[in-house]
Design a protein around this motif. Structure first.
Motif, short mmCIF file in Angstrom:
data_model
loop_
_atom_site.label_atom_id
_atom_site.label_comp_id
_atom_site.label_asym_id
_atom_site.label_seq_id
_atom_site.Cartn_x
_atom_site.Cartn_y
_atom_site.Cartn_z
N CYS A 178 0.85 -1.19 0.00
CA CYS A 178 0.00 0.00 0.00
C CYS A 178 0.89 1.24 0.00
O CYS A 178 1.82 1.36 0.79
CB CYS A 178 -0.90 0.00 1.22
N SER A 179 0.61 2.18 -0.87
CA SER A 179 1.43 3.38 -1.00
C SER A 179 1.33 4.30 0.20
O SER A 179 2.16 5.18 0.37
CB SER A 179 1.04 4.15 -2.28
N ILE A 180 0.31 4.09 1.06
CA ILE A 180 0.14 4.93 2.24
C ILE A 180 0.68 4.26 3.50
O ILE A 180 1.47 4.85 4.25
CB ILE A 180 -1.34 5.32 2.43
N CYS A 181 0.31 3.01 3.73
CA CYS A 181 0.69 2.36 5.00
C CYS A 181 1.71 1.24 4.81
O CYS A 181 2.17 0.65 5.80
CB CYS A 181 -0.54 1.80 5.70
N SER A 182 2.08 0.93 3.56
CA SER A 182 3.05 -0.12 3.24
C SER A 182 2.60 -1.52 3.64
O SER A 182 3.40 -2.44 3.76
CB SER A 182 4.42 0.17 3.88
N LYS A 183 1.30 -1.71 3.81
CA LYS A 183 0.76 -3.05 4.10
C LYS A 183 0.93 -3.92 2.87
O LYS A 183 0.66 -3.51 1.74
CB LYS A 183 -0.71 -2.94 4.47
N LEU A 184 1.38 -5.17 3.08
CA LEU A 184 1.52 -6.10 1.97
C LEU A 184 0.15 -6.51 1.47
O LEU A 184 -0.74 -6.86 2.25
CB LEU A 184 2.30 -7.34 2.43
N THR A 185 -0.04 -6.46 0.15
CA THR A 185 -1.36 -6.69 -0.42
C THR A 185 -1.44 -7.93 -1.30
O THR A 185 -2.41 -8.11 -2.04
CB THR A 185 -1.80 -5.46 -1.26
N VAL A 186 -0.46 -8.79 -1.22
CA VAL A 186 -0.50 -10.03 -1.99
C VAL A 186 0.11 -11.13 -1.14
O VAL A 186 1.00 -10.90 -0.33
CB VAL A 186 0.28 -9.88 -3.32
N GLY A 187 -0.43 -12.35 -1.32
CA GLY A 187 0.07 -13.49 -0.56
C GLY A 187 -0.51 -14.77 -1.12
O GLY A 187 -1.34 -14.77 -2.04
N PRO A 188 -0.09 -15.92 -0.57
CA PRO A 188 -0.58 -17.21 -1.09
C PRO A 188 -2.04 -17.44 -0.74
O PRO A 188 -2.55 -16.95 0.27
CB PRO A 188 0.33 -18.22 -0.40
N SER A 189 -2.71 -18.19 -1.58
CA SER A 189 -4.09 -18.61 -1.34
C SER A 189 -4.15 -20.13 -1.28
O SER A 189 -3.38 -20.82 -1.97
CB SER A 189 -5.00 -18.10 -2.48
N SER A 190 -5.04 -20.65 -0.47
CA SER A 190 -5.17 -22.10 -0.31
C SER A 190 -6.08 -22.73 -1.36
O SER A 190 -6.28 -23.94 -1.37
CB SER A 190 -5.71 -22.44 1.09
N GLU A 191 -6.65 -21.92 -2.25
CA GLU A 191 -7.59 -22.45 -3.23
C GLU A 191 -6.94 -23.41 -4.21
O GLU A 191 -7.56 -24.36 -4.68
CB GLU A 191 -8.27 -21.31 -3.98
N SER A 192 -5.69 -23.14 -4.57
CA SER A 192 -4.97 -24.02 -5.49
C SER A 192 -3.48 -23.80 -5.31
O SER A 192 -3.05 -22.87 -4.62
CB SER A 192 -5.37 -23.75 -6.95
N GLY A 193 -2.70 -24.66 -5.95
CA GLY A 193 -1.26 -24.56 -5.84
C GLY A 193 -0.67 -23.34 -6.52
O GLY A 193 0.48 -22.98 -6.27
N THR A 194 -1.43 -22.67 -7.38
CA THR A 194 -0.93 -21.48 -8.09
C THR A 194 -1.72 -20.22 -7.78
O THR A 194 -1.46 -19.18 -8.36
CB THR A 194 -0.97 -21.73 -9.61
N ALA A 195 -2.68 -20.31 -6.85
CA ALA A 195 -3.54 -19.16 -6.55
C ALA A 195 -2.86 -18.21 -5.57
O ALA A 195 -2.07 -18.62 -4.73
CB ALA A 195 -4.86 -19.63 -5.97
N VAL A 196 -3.15 -16.92 -5.72
CA VAL A 196 -2.69 -15.91 -4.79
C VAL A 196 -3.88 -15.10 -4.31
O VAL A 196 -4.92 -15.02 -4.99
CB VAL A 196 -1.65 -14.95 -5.42
N SER A 197 -3.73 -14.51 -3.14
CA SER A 197 -4.77 -13.65 -2.59
C SER A 197 -4.32 -12.20 -2.73
O SER A 197 -3.30 -11.80 -2.15
CB SER A 197 -5.00 -13.99 -1.12
N LEU A 198 -5.04 -11.43 -3.52
CA LEU A 198 -4.69 -10.03 -3.77
C LEU A 198 -5.68 -9.14 -3.04
O LEU A 198 -6.88 -9.15 -3.35
CB LEU A 198 -4.71 -9.75 -5.28
N THR A 199 -5.18 -8.37 -2.06
CA THR A 199 -6.07 -7.52 -1.26
C THR A 199 -5.88 -6.04 -1.55
O THR A 199 -6.49 -5.21 -0.89
CB THR A 199 -5.82 -7.77 0.24
N GLY A 200 -5.04 -5.72 -2.52
CA GLY A 200 -4.84 -4.32 -2.87
C GLY A 200 -5.73 -3.90 -4.02
O GLY A 200 -6.35 -4.72 -4.70
N GLN A 201 -5.75 -2.58 -4.25
CA GLN A 201 -6.58 -2.03 -5.32
C GLN A 201 -5.83 -0.94 -6.07
O GLN A 201 -5.08 -0.17 -5.46
CB GLN A 201 -7.88 -1.44 -4.76
#
Length: 411
Positions: free
Chosen positions: A22-45
Motif C-alpha cells: 500500500c502506497s500509504i501504509c506499506s501493508k503487503l497486499t499479496v500473498g498465497p491462497s489455499s484455493e490451489s497450488g498457483t492461486a494468490v490472494s490479492l487484497t490491494g486495489q
C-alpha cells in the motif's frame, strides 16, 4: 456517466511498481491462497487519483482529463482496501497533489529497496550543483548507501562532501561565500529520503549572500534531520594546528578526543566498546589509565604484545583513528540518520590494503550509516557493492560526473 477504468495491464503495473505494498501504509497486499497450488490472494486495489467518472459521490474528478488520461497509470495509485476506501471519503485531506506526492515517495522507496539500499535510517539520494569552484554547469550525482567519488585534485570531490557536511555545520560554506570567489549565482540541491523525499537547497548570490530553502520554502537556517561525521583532515594536521605548548601538555587520549570533538570520557567509552567488538585493523585496542594513552595489541612471532599509541607509525596511528571513526558513526546511527564522509587525504598514510579493509567492512557488515569516500584514484580499490562516480574536466573545461561500471575484484 461511464467510468474510465484501468486496464488489467495498468492495474498490474501499479501493483508491481508499488512492490505490492500500500502506497500509504506499506501493508503487503499479496500473498498465497489455499484455493490451489498457483492461486494468490490479492487484497490491494488500483485506485484512481482523479475519479474515474463525474457521477454522484465521485472524488477529485477533473473534467479536463481525457478518458485515456483518466485511465492511465499516471492517474492511479496502489492501495490496500482500507485506504482505497478512505481516500474516497476524504478528498479534503487526500487531494490530487497529496496523492501524487505519496505515490512518488512510495515508488522511490521501492526503487531504492530493490537496489539493495538500506533506507530505514534515511539517506541522501541525489545532489545537484552549479557554479561552485570549477563546476560551471549543473552536475548531478545520484547516491546509494555506499559511495565513492574520485578524480584529480580540483574537480570538486571535496566540494560535494563539504556541501553535504554544511547541513550540520555551515562553516563548511565559508570558502564558498568569501569575497574572493567569482561573482556568480551558485546553487546546490541535496535530496534526502526518509519515508518521503525532501530537498535542502543552498543558494549563494552574486553578493555572497547565503540563502536556505527546505522543500522550496525559504528558511532562515537549516535544521538537518541527520548526523554528519566529516573526516576532512588527518590527525597529524589537527595536531599541527595546535600551539606547541598546548600539544605538549596534553595526553594522547586528550589529543585524540579533541580531534573527534569528544570529551575524554566519551572517547574512553568508545575505545571500551571497540575492545569488546569485532575489529577492523588490530587484534585489540584499549585504554591505559596510568599513562592516559591508547594501547594497541599486535601479533608477535612468539607472543602477542602491546604498544602505546605514541609509539605507532603514521599508518598505524591512522588505522586506530579510522577504527574509532567507524565506531563513532555506528553509535550515531543508533539515534539518528547518519552520514560518514571521509577524505582519503585525511588518511594518506594508509595504503590501499588498509582502505580495502575499510571498504570490505562497510560492505560486508552492512553498516547503518551512509558512507562517502573521496579519493584521487581507485585503481587498487575493491569497489564491489559501491556506487562509484568519477569527476573529470572535459576538453572545453566543464566538470562532468560519470557513474563508473567497474570490474569487481576478489575480496
Amino acid at each position: 456517466m461511464p467510468r474510465d477504468e484501468f486496464s488489467a495491464s495498468t492495474k498490474r503495473y501499479l501493483a508491481q511498481s508499488a512492490g505490492y505494498l500500500c502506497s500509504i501504509c506499506s501493508k503487503l497486499t499479496v500473498g498465497p491462497s489455499s484455493e490451489s497450488g498457483t492461486a494468490v490472494s490479492l487484497t490491494g486495489q488500483a485506485a484512481h487519483i482523479s475519479a474515474a467518472s463525474g457521477g454522484t459521490g465521485s472524488r477529485r474528478y477533473d473534467s479536463a482529463l481525457s478518458p485515456q488520461e483518466r485511465s492511465a497509470a499516471d492517474n492511479g495509485i496502489w492501495l490496500c482496501s482500507d485506504h482505497a476506501t478512505l481516500i474516497d471519503r476524504d478528498e479534503k485531506r487526500f487531494t490530487i497533489e497529496y496523492l501524487k506526492d505519496i505515490k512518488q515517495a512510495h515508488e522511490e522507496k521501492i526503487r531504492l529497496k530493490q537496489s539493495g539500499v538500506n533506507i530505514e535510517n534515511g539517506l541522501i539520494t541525489k545532489i545537484e550543483l552549479s557554479n561552485f569552484g570549477k563546476i560551471d554547469k549543473e552536475v548531478t550525482l545520484n547516491f546509494t548507501d555506499r559511495n565513492i567519488i574520485y578524480g584529480n585534485n580540483g574537480v570538486g570531490k571535496s566540494l560535494v562532501l563539504e556541501l553535504i557536511a554544511s547541513l550540520s555545520d555551515k562553516s563548511y560554506l565559508d570558502r564558498w561565500t568569501s569575497s574572493s570567489r567569482p561573482k556568480v549565482n551558485s546553487f546546490c540541491n541535496i535530496h534526502y529520503f526518509k519515508n518521503q523525499s525532501n530537498k535542502f537547497n543552498i543558494s549563494i548570490d552574486r553578493q555572497d549572500q547565503l540563502s536556505y530553502f527546505f522543500n522550496n520554502a525559504s528558511m532562515p537556517f537549516l535544521l538537518p534531520t541527520m548526523s554528519i561525521l566529516y573526516i576532512s583532515k588527518s590527525y597529524w594536521d589537527h595536531l599541527s594546528e595546535m600551539p606547541d605548548k598546548e600539544r605538549d601538555e596534553k595526553s594522547n587520549i586528550s589529543l585524540v578526543s579533541s580531534y573527534f570533538k569528544l570529551t575524554e570520557n566519551e572517547l574512553i567509552n568508545i575505545i571500551g566498546s571497540i575492545t569488546r567488538d569485532k575489529k577492523l585493523f588490530f587484534n585489540d585496542i584499549d585504554y591505559d589509565k596510568e599513562s592516559r594513552d591508547i594501547i594497541v595489541k599486535f601479533n608477535g612471532p612468539k607472543n602477542d604484545f602491546y604498544r602505546p599509541f605514541s609509539s605507532l607509525s603514521h599508518g598505524e596511528t591512522l588505522r586506530v583513528i579510522l577504527e574509532i571513526t567507524i565506531k563513532i558513526a555506528h553509535y550515531y546511527s543508533k539515534f539518528n540518520s547518519t552520514i560518514l564522509l571521509i577524505e582519503k587525504t585525511g588518511f594518506s598514510s594508509i595504503d590501499y590494503a588498509g582502505i580495502n579493509v575499510l571498504l570490505k567492512a562497510i560492505y560486508n557488515e552492512k553498516q547503518d550509516f551512509q558512507f562517502f569516500l573521496a579519493s584521487v584514484d581507485i585503481d587498487d580499490y575493491n569497489t564491489e557493492g559501491f556506487n562509484v562516480y568519477e569527476l573529470s574536466i572535459t576538453d572545453n573545461g566543464n566538470v562532468v560526473a560519470c557513474l563508473k561500471e567497474l570490474n569487481i575484484k576478489d575480496l
